[in-house]
Design a protein around this motif. Structure first.
Motif, PDB file in Angstrom:
ATOM      1  N   UNK A  52     -70.058 -25.633  -6.478  1.00  0.00           N
ATOM      2  CA  UNK A  52     -69.613 -26.941  -6.811  1.00  0.00           C
ATOM      3  C   UNK A  52     -68.162 -27.143  -6.440  1.00  0.00           C
ATOM      4  N   UNK A  53     -67.367 -26.289  -7.345  1.00  0.00           N
ATOM      5  CA  UNK A  53     -66.037 -26.162  -7.166  1.00  0.00           C
ATOM      6  C   UNK A  53     -65.316 -26.156  -5.939  1.00  0.00           C
ATOM      7  N   UNK A  59     -64.572 -27.603   1.174  1.00  0.00           N
ATOM      8  CA  UNK A  59     -65.084 -26.794   1.865  1.00  0.00           C
ATOM      9  C   UNK A  59     -66.719 -27.153   2.196  1.00  0.00           C
ATOM     10  N   UNK A  60     -67.281 -26.624   3.227  1.00  0.00           N
ATOM     11  CA  UNK A  60     -68.919 -26.716   3.488  1.00  0.00           C
ATOM     12  C   UNK A  60     -69.264 -25.305   3.554  1.00  0.00           C
ATOM     13  N   UNK A  61     -70.727 -25.279   3.284  1.00  0.00           N
ATOM     14  CA  UNK A  61     -71.285 -23.935   3.060  1.00  0.00           C
ATOM     15  C   UNK A  61     -72.093 -23.908   4.387  1.00  0.00           C
ATOM     16  N   UNK A  62     -71.882 -23.023   5.204  1.00  0.00           N
ATOM     17  CA  UNK A  62     -72.994 -22.745   6.498  1.00  0.00           C
ATOM     18  C   UNK A  62     -73.941 -21.740   6.153  1.00  0.00           C
ATOM     19  N   UNK A 235     -71.612 -34.778  -8.178  1.00  0.00           N
ATOM     20  CA  UNK A 235     -70.230 -35.299  -8.345  1.00  0.00           C
ATOM     21  C   UNK A 235     -70.385 -36.501  -9.248  1.00  0.00           C
ATOM     22  N   UNK A 236     -71.473 -36.662  -9.906  1.00  0.00           N
ATOM     23  CA  UNK A 236     -71.709 -37.818 -10.923  1.00  0.00           C
ATOM     24  C   UNK A 236     -70.418 -38.055 -11.779  1.00  0.00           C
ATOM     25  N   UNK A 270     -76.810 -26.816  -5.681  1.00  0.00           N
ATOM     26  CA  UNK A 270     -78.069 -26.120  -5.758  1.00  0.00           C
ATOM     27  C   UNK A 270     -78.400 -25.972  -7.576  1.00  0.00           C
ATOM     28  N   UNK A 271     -77.580 -26.591  -8.295  1.00  0.00           N
ATOM     29  CA  UNK A 271     -77.891 -26.567  -9.495  1.00  0.00           C
ATOM     30  C   UNK A 271     -78.669 -27.488 -10.081  1.00  0.00           C
ATOM     31  N   UNK A 272     -79.689 -27.495 -10.961  1.00  0.00           N
ATOM     32  CA  UNK A 272     -80.553 -28.235 -11.452  1.00  0.00           C
ATOM     33  C   UNK A 272     -79.946 -29.231 -12.510  1.00  0.00           C
TER      34      UNK A 272
END
Length: 315
Positions: A52-53, A59-62, A235-236, A270-272
């Motif tokens: 998240x940070x 950054x994006x995660x591939x 990002x709420x 991916x956090x709930x």
């Protein structure tokens, strides 16, 4: 305070470490981010927070790819990071070394056999190969899709993993027996639809410890959301539209017997997130693993939305 009180020497040590970290992140951001993710990889909760940070820094995660991943988190494009092979269960260092030694791979024949028909790998075994298929780690080989080698990763798994021993078989009188068996099996294998979204998410959660929701969503959908400034639920920061995927739904009743849903939602990290959905009509339902955009608010009791403010997507 007694449970978490600093004496002066402890406070000074923290201050010095904080200064070092801030300096490194300022002048060596890329290396810092990679090291931060690597250090968090073994703990799913810490990894979700770190992702998240890092995404907040742009950054994006591939997804892991057979031809591009390494032994540690790596930069594979402009502000694009890829997890290491070893972050996937089933891949040990010996298997990774063998992959790095033999790649690049361009087709199945390159991946599985040597030029003389013998089996190419010994450490990169069935379990490791199955793990990579389940997390769909072969994009660079362009194997999967309409009019390609396999119609889906489900078919790739069926052809290779379920016939693994036959594909390894080699005879003196027929050194290419395994390769020929593969071609026969592939010709006889019917096209298969891709695994259900639930199966894909379960595989990722089991093998990687996190779920890359963005990789499950078609690129054109994510582009439209960005154009309309619809952010991830992670990002709420106030009442607004956010996107997320539902991981579970629990029907509930208020004290006045009015139905509502208690939703578990996951987004970019991916956090709930737990969310209340109010105003649910009698008999209404929403399936787990549905992709949604909703107007979401937050108060002391947590996040909440209303039934008529949720839009679902089917793709």
């Amino acid at each position: 305070f007694a449970g978490y009180g600093f004496n002066k020497s402890h406070a000074v040590a923290y201050a010095v470490n904080s200064y070092y970290c801030a300096w490194l992140m300022t002048y060596y951001e890329q290396e810092w981010v990679q090291a931060y993710l690597e250090a968090s990889s073994s703990n799913p909760k810490k990894l979700a927070k770190a992702l998240g940070e890092v995404k907040g820094l742009g950054y994006t995660i591939a997804p892991i790819d057979i031809n591009h991943a390494g032994k540690a988190w790596s930069l594979v494009g402009e502000k694009t990071l890829m997890p290491s092979f070893v972050s996937c269960k089933g891949l040990g260092i010996a298997a990774v070394d063998e992959i790095l030694e033999n790649r690049p791979y361009s087709k199945i024949e390159d991946l599985l056999w040597n030029e003389d028909g013998s089996w190419k790998h010994s450490k990169f075994n069935k379990r490791a190969l199955e793990s990579l298929i389940k997390i769909r780690a072969f994009s660079s080989m362009d194997l999967v899709g309409k009019d390609k080698t396999f119609s889906s990763y489900k078919q790739m798994h069926s052809v290779i993993i379920e016939n693994y021993d036959d594909l390894r078989h080699r005879l003196k009188r027929d050194p290419f027996k395994g390769m020929n068996s593969y071609r026969e099996i592939l010709l006889e294998s019917p096209d298969m639809d891709e695994w259900h979204r639930k199966e894909i998410m379960d595989y990722e959660n089991d093998l990687l410890g996190s779920i890359n929701v963005e990789a499950l969503v078609p690129a054109h959908v994510m582009e439209k959301l960005k154009e309309r400034s619809v952010r991830a639920l992670d990002e709420h920061d106030g009442l607004d539209l956010y996107w997320f995927m539902i991981s579970s739904v629990m029907p509930k009743l208020t004290k006045n017997k009015k139905p509502y849903f208690l939703i578990n939602a996951i987004s970019a990290s991916g956090k709930n997130h737990r969310m209340f959905c109010w105003g649910v009509p009698a008999g209404a339902s929403i399936d787990p693993y549905t992709f949604c955009v909703a107007e979401v608010d937050k108060n002391d009791f947590g996040m909440s939305t209303k039934w008529h403010r949720i839009k679902t997507f089917d793709f």
